[in-house]
Motif scaffolding. Sequence first.
Motif, mmCIF file in Angstrom:
data_model
loop_
_atom_site.group_PDB
_atom_site.id
_atom_site.type_symbol
_atom_site.label_atom_id
_atom_site.label_comp_id
_atom_site.label_asym_id
_atom_site.label_seq_id
_atom_site.Cartn_x
_atom_site.Cartn_y
_atom_site.Cartn_z
ATOM 1 N N ALA A 15 0.807 -1.222 0.000
ATOM 2 C CA ALA A 15 0.000 0.000 0.000
ATOM 3 C C ALA A 15 0.845 1.280 0.000
ATOM 4 C CB ALA A 15 -0.933 -0.016 1.199
ATOM 5 N N GLU A 20 1.173 8.010 -1.944
ATOM 6 C CA GLU A 20 1.350 9.358 -2.491
ATOM 7 C C GLU A 20 0.455 9.623 -3.708
ATOM 8 O OE1 GLU A 20 5.750 10.534 -2.254
ATOM 9 O OE2 GLU A 20 5.703 8.396 -1.781
ATOM 10 N N PHE A 26 -3.170 0.646 5.026
ATOM 11 C CA PHE A 26 -3.999 -0.077 5.997
ATOM 12 C C PHE A 26 -3.591 0.199 7.431
ATOM 13 C CE2 PHE A 26 -4.107 -2.449 2.057
ATOM 14 C CZ PHE A 26 -5.466 -2.598 1.880
ATOM 15 N N ARG A 27 -2.277 0.179 7.678
ATOM 16 C CA ARG A 27 -1.826 0.163 9.077
ATOM 17 C C ARG A 27 -1.081 1.409 9.508
ATOM 18 N NH1 ARG A 27 -1.693 -4.522 6.664
ATOM 19 N NH2 ARG A 27 -2.961 -6.188 7.578
ATOM 20 N N TRP A 33 -7.517 0.256 8.376
ATOM 21 C CA TRP A 33 -7.845 -0.634 9.486
ATOM 22 C C TRP A 33 -7.993 0.092 10.831
ATOM 23 C CZ3 TRP A 33 -9.935 -3.288 6.316
ATOM 24 C CH2 TRP A 33 -9.370 -4.208 5.456
ATOM 25 N N GLN A 95 0.567 -6.463 -3.781
ATOM 26 C CA GLN A 95 -0.512 -6.808 -2.843
ATOM 27 C C GLN A 95 -1.660 -5.819 -3.011
ATOM 28 O OE1 GLN A 95 1.313 -7.821 1.312
ATOM 29 N NE2 GLN A 95 2.754 -6.508 0.247
ATOM 30 N N HIS A 113 -3.404 -10.214 -4.359
ATOM 31 C CA HIS A 113 -4.591 -10.052 -3.504
ATOM 32 C C HIS A 113 -5.836 -9.642 -4.292
ATOM 33 C CE1 HIS A 113 -1.983 -9.450 0.402
ATOM 34 N NE2 HIS A 113 -1.987 -10.684 -0.055
ATOM 35 N N GLY A 180 7.129 -0.367 0.176
ATOM 36 C CA GLY A 180 5.908 0.126 0.827
ATOM 37 C C GLY A 180 5.005 -0.939 1.389
ATOM 38 N N THR A 181 5.595 -1.929 2.035
ATOM 39 C CA THR A 181 4.751 -2.926 2.703
ATOM 40 C C THR A 181 5.244 -3.128 4.130
ATOM 41 O OG1 THR A 181 3.925 -5.206 2.677
ATOM 42 C CG2 THR A 181 6.035 -4.836 1.595
ATOM 43 N N SER A 182 4.295 -3.316 5.050
ATOM 44 C CA SER A 182 4.646 -3.401 6.469
ATOM 45 C C SER A 182 5.240 -4.759 6.838
ATOM 46 C CB SER A 182 3.407 -3.127 7.326
ATOM 47 O OG SER A 182 2.368 -4.005 6.963
ATOM 48 N N ASN A 204 10.977 1.828 2.310
ATOM 49 C CA ASN A 204 9.867 2.124 3.226
ATOM 50 C C ASN A 204 10.144 3.465 3.887
ATOM 51 O OD1 ASN A 204 7.845 1.895 5.476
ATOM 52 N ND2 ASN A 204 7.679 -0.204 4.707
ATOM 53 N N ALA A 222 8.372 6.677 -1.376
ATOM 54 C CA ALA A 222 8.615 5.837 -2.561
ATOM 55 C C ALA A 222 8.803 6.676 -3.824
ATOM 56 C CB ALA A 222 7.451 4.859 -2.739
HETATM 57 N N1 APR Z 1 6.655 5.464 0.634
HETATM 58 C C1 APR Z 1 7.159 4.273 1.088
HETATM 59 N N2 APR Z 1 6.559 3.548 2.048
HETATM 60 C C2 APR Z 1 5.434 4.037 2.588
HETATM 61 C C3 APR Z 1 4.858 5.270 2.177
HETATM 62 C C4 APR Z 1 5.529 6.000 1.151
HETATM 63 N N3 APR Z 1 5.068 7.150 0.694
HETATM 64 N N4 APR Z 1 3.735 5.489 2.912
HETATM 65 C C5 APR Z 1 3.611 4.441 3.729
HETATM 66 N N5 APR Z 1 4.629 3.563 3.554
HETATM 67 C C6 APR Z 1 4.837 2.262 4.218
HETATM 68 C C7 APR Z 1 4.465 2.244 5.676
HETATM 69 O O1 APR Z 1 5.552 2.630 6.498
HETATM 70 C C8 APR Z 1 4.071 0.790 5.886
HETATM 71 O O2 APR Z 1 5.174 -0.018 6.275
HETATM 72 O O3 APR Z 1 3.962 1.360 3.594
HETATM 73 C C9 APR Z 1 3.595 0.327 4.502
HETATM 74 C C10 APR Z 1 2.103 0.094 4.397
HETATM 75 O O4 APR Z 1 1.762 -0.989 5.202
HETATM 76 P P1 APR Z 1 0.263 -1.575 5.272
HETATM 77 O O5 APR Z 1 -0.691 -0.464 5.473
HETATM 78 O O6 APR Z 1 0.286 -2.663 6.269
HETATM 79 O O7 APR Z 1 0.029 -2.128 3.792
HETATM 80 P P2 APR Z 1 0.482 -3.519 3.150
HETATM 81 O O8 APR Z 1 1.795 -3.939 3.702
HETATM 82 O O9 APR Z 1 0.353 -3.377 1.683
HETATM 83 O O10 APR Z 1 -0.646 -4.501 3.683
HETATM 84 C C11 APR Z 1 -0.598 -5.849 3.286
HETATM 85 O O11 APR Z 1 -2.694 -6.308 4.338
HETATM 86 O O12 APR Z 1 -4.760 -5.436 4.840
HETATM 87 C C12 APR Z 1 -4.079 -6.323 4.033
HETATM 88 O O13 APR Z 1 -4.670 -7.238 1.977
HETATM 89 C C13 APR Z 1 -4.255 -6.022 2.563
HETATM 90 O O14 APR Z 1 -2.626 -6.114 0.788
HETATM 91 C C14 APR Z 1 -2.862 -5.667 2.103
HETATM 92 C C15 APR Z 1 -1.981 -6.400 3.116
#
Ligand code: APR
Length: 236
Positions: A15, A20, A26-27, A33, A95, A113, A180-182, A204, A222
Amino acid sequence: MNREIFKNIVILTGAGISAESGIRTFRDQDGLWEEHRIEDVATPEAFQRDPALVQRFYNLRRAQLKDENVLPNKAHEALARLESEWEGNFLLVTQNVDNLHRRAGSKNLLHMHGRLDRVFCQNCDEHWDHSENLAVDEACIACGRRGNVRPDIVWFGEMPYHMDEIYEALDKADYFISIGTSGLVYPAAGFVQIAWKARKIEFNMKETGISPAFHEHRMGPATVEVDQWVNEILTD
Ligand code: APR
């Protein structure tokens, strides 16, 4: 970077790459969430219990893809550019359920997903493109049954798509890039371990629970970091 040596590349996005572009993560703070409970809107049980609530949640998100201000950003565009100039194998696994990678021009792209702009019938398993609101009693275009059409989204407790293809690419990957994924949702969070011979880079805004598994970290937005990195490796 020597492209003779590093030729198979697998990129995983979450996400954060679309944040941007105006799509909520999500988190993070203000993430989706925080406002919704996963078990109310993103499980098969939720859809059975309250289909109207689930459809409303996804209708709002699907409608956002038509917002003229929601556009692919520099990070999506950089990945499409990298793919078009990369001489080895290139696979982009997302995702995300938005359509921004596709709109930026990425081609070898897997939506593990699912996709907001697709739906399927739980009765006959027909899948089709659908970019409008979905009614609770929507009729299936194939079998005609009503009340079984749902967003083509992989909910919690369901098996993500394309796993065989993804694992095969990870096994051969010389480069694994996570953007960009947690790193909290499996199986995607485990890809970094499966890409056993790859050089691994994490993009990240901050450290994640899986950061120690990466060789290199690019911390920052990103749109800045991915764009810069793509320029670097393409001119190397
Ligand atoms: N640039 C880089 N990273 C970023 C930015 C940015 N501009 N903005 C946010 N982030 C990072 C955050 O620090 C975080 O680690 O992106 C991550 C987003 O994490 P989540 O909200 O958990 O999203 P994601 O990892 O894609 O979630 C995985 O969970 O809810 C389910 O199915 C849904 O595909 C999703 C999955």
